[in-house]
Write a protein that holds these residues in place. Structure first.
Motif, PDB file in Angstrom:
ATOM      1  N   VAL A  32       0.888  -1.176  -0.109  1.00 51.92           N
ATOM      2  CA  VAL A  32       0.136  -0.040   0.137  1.00 51.92           C
ATOM      3  C   VAL A  32       0.757   1.277   0.075  1.00 51.92           C
ATOM      4  CG1 VAL A  32      -1.640   1.284   1.296  1.00 51.92           C
ATOM      5  CG2 VAL A  32      -2.048  -1.100   0.887  1.00 51.92           C
ATOM      6  N   LEU A  33       1.852   1.270   0.849  1.00 45.51           N
ATOM      7  CA  LEU A  33       2.784   2.490   0.890  1.00 45.51           C
ATOM      8  C   LEU A  33       3.489   2.711  -0.298  1.00 45.51           C
ATOM      9  CD1 LEU A  33       4.246   4.654   2.488  1.00 45.51           C
ATOM     10  CD2 LEU A  33       5.899   2.968   3.254  1.00 45.51           C
ATOM     11  N   HIS A  34       3.780   1.627  -1.147  1.00 50.26           N
ATOM     12  CA  HIS A  34       4.630   1.602  -2.470  1.00 50.26           C
ATOM     13  C   HIS A  34       3.768   2.243  -3.382  1.00 50.26           C
ATOM     14  CE1 HIS A  34       7.384   0.707  -5.649  1.00 50.26           C
ATOM     15  NE2 HIS A  34       6.280   0.226  -6.512  1.00 50.26           N
ATOM     16  N   VAL A  35       2.425   1.805  -3.355  1.00 51.46           N
ATOM     17  CA  VAL A  35       1.532   2.337  -4.434  1.00 51.46           C
ATOM     18  C   VAL A  35       1.281   3.900  -4.141  1.00 51.46           C
ATOM     19  CG1 VAL A  35      -1.057   2.225  -5.214  1.00 51.46           C
ATOM     20  CG2 VAL A  35       0.279   0.244  -5.008  1.00 51.46           C
ATOM     21  N   ILE A  36       0.997   4.467  -2.921  1.00 55.64           N
ATOM     22  CA  ILE A  36       0.852   5.574  -2.634  1.00 55.64           C
ATOM     23  C   ILE A  36       2.118   6.564  -2.916  1.00 55.64           C
ATOM     24  CG2 ILE A  36       0.271   7.538  -0.722  1.00 55.64           C
ATOM     25  CD1 ILE A  36      -1.065   5.151   0.619  1.00 55.64           C
ATOM     26  N   MET A  37       3.278   6.002  -2.593  1.00 56.68           N
ATOM     27  CA  MET A  37       4.609   6.752  -2.939  1.00 56.68           C
ATOM     28  C   MET A  37       4.632   6.684  -4.433  1.00 56.68           C
ATOM     29  SD  MET A  37       7.171   5.126   0.011  1.00 56.68           S
ATOM     30  CE  MET A  37       8.697   6.004  -0.824  1.00 56.68           C
ATOM     31  N   SER A  38       4.273   5.734  -5.302  1.00 58.29           N
ATOM     32  CA  SER A  38       4.292   5.867  -6.655  1.00 58.29           C
ATOM     33  C   SER A  38       3.549   6.966  -7.345  1.00 58.29           C
ATOM     34  CB  SER A  38       4.138   4.386  -7.247  1.00 58.29           C
ATOM     35  OG  SER A  38       5.051   3.469  -6.598  1.00 58.29           O
ATOM     36  N   LYS A  39       2.357   7.148  -6.760  1.00 57.61           N
ATOM     37  CA  LYS A  39       1.374   7.912  -7.164  1.00 57.61           C
ATOM     38  C   LYS A  39       1.607   9.355  -7.782  1.00 57.61           C
ATOM     39  CE  LYS A  39      -3.082   9.022  -8.329  1.00 57.61           C
ATOM     40  NZ  LYS A  39      -3.600   8.662  -9.721  1.00 57.61           N
ATOM     41  N   LYS A  40       2.504   9.756  -6.893  1.00 56.14           N
ATOM     42  CA  LYS A  40       3.080  11.053  -6.840  1.00 56.14           C
ATOM     43  C   LYS A  40       1.862  12.295  -6.904  1.00 56.14           C
ATOM     44  CE  LYS A  40       7.443  10.418  -9.237  1.00 56.14           C
ATOM     45  NZ  LYS A  40       7.538   8.983  -9.017  1.00 56.14           N
ATOM     46  N   GLY A  41       1.101  11.950  -5.723  1.00 56.66           N
ATOM     47  CA  GLY A  41      -0.146  12.746  -5.783  1.00 56.66           C
ATOM     48  C   GLY A  41      -1.014  12.042  -4.669  1.00 56.66           C
ATOM     49  N   VAL A  92       1.791  11.010   0.170  1.00 61.31           N
ATOM     50  CA  VAL A  92       2.916  11.056   0.879  1.00 61.31           C
ATOM     51  C   VAL A  92       3.484  12.367   0.851  1.00 61.31           C
ATOM     52  CG1 VAL A  92       5.276  10.043   0.945  1.00 61.31           C
ATOM     53  CG2 VAL A  92       3.441   8.538   0.649  1.00 61.31           C
ATOM     54  N   ASP A  93       4.043  13.056   1.834  1.00 57.01           N
ATOM     55  CA  ASP A  93       4.777  14.363   1.683  1.00 57.01           C
ATOM     56  C   ASP A  93       6.391  13.733   1.717  1.00 57.01           C
ATOM     57  OD1 ASP A  93       6.359  16.432   2.563  1.00 57.01           O
ATOM     58  OD2 ASP A  93       4.945  17.417   3.859  1.00 57.01           O
ATOM     59  N   ASN A  94       6.777  13.824   0.435  1.00 57.06           N
ATOM     60  CA  ASN A  94       8.218  12.984   0.291  1.00 57.06           C
ATOM     61  C   ASN A  94       9.072  13.991   1.250  1.00 57.06           C
ATOM     62  OD1 ASN A  94       7.288  11.634  -1.609  1.00 57.06           O
ATOM     63  ND2 ASN A  94       7.736  13.003  -3.399  1.00 57.06           N
ATOM     64  N   GLU A  95       9.245  15.315   1.365  1.00 59.19           N
ATOM     65  CA  GLU A  95      10.182  15.838   2.108  1.00 59.19           C
ATOM     66  C   GLU A  95      10.054  15.480   3.729  1.00 59.19           C
ATOM     67  OE1 GLU A  95      11.085  20.460   3.462  1.00 59.19           O
ATOM     68  OE2 GLU A  95      10.587  20.147   1.437  1.00 59.19           O
ATOM     69  N   TYR A  96       8.643  15.379   4.307  1.00 55.27           N
ATOM     70  CA  TYR A  96       8.664  15.083   5.546  1.00 55.27           C
ATOM     71  C   TYR A  96       8.899  13.652   5.921  1.00 55.27           C
ATOM     72  CZ  TYR A  96       6.145  13.184   9.381  1.00 55.27           C
ATOM     73  OH  TYR A  96       5.831  12.438  10.768  1.00 55.27           O
ATOM     74  N   LEU A  97       8.532  12.758   4.637  1.00 57.81           N
ATOM     75  CA  LEU A  97       8.780  11.124   4.898  1.00 57.81           C
ATOM     76  C   LEU A  97      10.353  11.064   5.156  1.00 57.81           C
ATOM     77  CD1 LEU A  97       7.642   8.408   5.319  1.00 57.81           C
ATOM     78  CD2 LEU A  97       7.558   8.253   2.746  1.00 57.81           C
ATOM     79  N   TYR A  98      11.223  11.738   3.872  1.00 56.15           N
ATOM     80  CA  TYR A  98      12.413  11.539   4.039  1.00 56.15           C
ATOM     81  C   TYR A  98      13.155  12.041   5.307  1.00 56.15           C
ATOM     82  CZ  TYR A  98      17.400  12.317   3.096  1.00 56.15           C
ATOM     83  OH  TYR A  98      18.822  12.220   3.122  1.00 56.15           O
ATOM     84  N   LYS A  99      12.781  13.078   5.716  1.00 55.83           N
ATOM     85  CA  LYS A  99      13.237  13.489   7.208  1.00 55.83           C
ATOM     86  C   LYS A  99      13.011  12.553   8.374  1.00 55.83           C
ATOM     87  CE  LYS A  99      13.376  17.631  10.153  1.00 55.83           C
ATOM     88  NZ  LYS A  99      12.763  18.952  10.414  1.00 55.83           N
TER      89      LYS A  99
END
Length: 127
Positions: A32-41, A92-99
């Motif tokens: 599920v996380l992978h699909v959400i991350m891949s969506k880019k929206g 997914v907020d990429n910046e937040y998730l990376y941090k």
């Protein structure tokens, strides 16, 4: 293709396996996380279920777990046409998730180092 991380002994894992270990995620959670991350929206539960070829009910536990662990975000869909439960979209907020992941990994490394010092006093004395 997911990025592979190589351990000093030559074993390799992909980043999803690292995240699964770090946060105690199930295989379904990772999918599920992978699909959400891949969506880019933003993505709805219907889109998630369709992409993964499962029922909406079967992904709700993963969604709740990912939200609880702070890995995904949720927004309510404003719909006037239907009553009952509100709809949501996930992202997914990429910046937040990376941090978050970087900080959590650093905290893990610190705890492992502390634990090693307790179990290997020679290291503690040498420093």
């Amino acid at each position: 293709m997911a990025e592979r991380i190589k351990f000093p002994d030559g074993r390799e894992v992909d980043i999803h396996e690292v995240m699964a270990f770090l946060y105690g995620l199930s295989k379904s959670d990772v999918e599920v996380l992978h699909v959400i991350m891949s969506k880019k929206g933003k993505i709805s539960t219907d889109e998630l279920a369709e992409t993964l070829k499962v029922t909406k009910a079967s992904i709700s536990k993963s969604i709740n777990n990912l939200i609880y662990k702070g890995l995904i975000m949720r927004d309510k869909i404003e719909e006037d046409k239907k009553k009952g439960r509100p709809g949501y979209v996930y992202w997914v907020d990429n910046e937040y998730l990376y941090k978050k992941i970087a900080e959590d990994l650093e905290a893990l490394v610190s705890k492992v180092k502390e634990n090693l010092k307790e179990h290997l006093p020679v290291i503690a004395e040498a420093q």
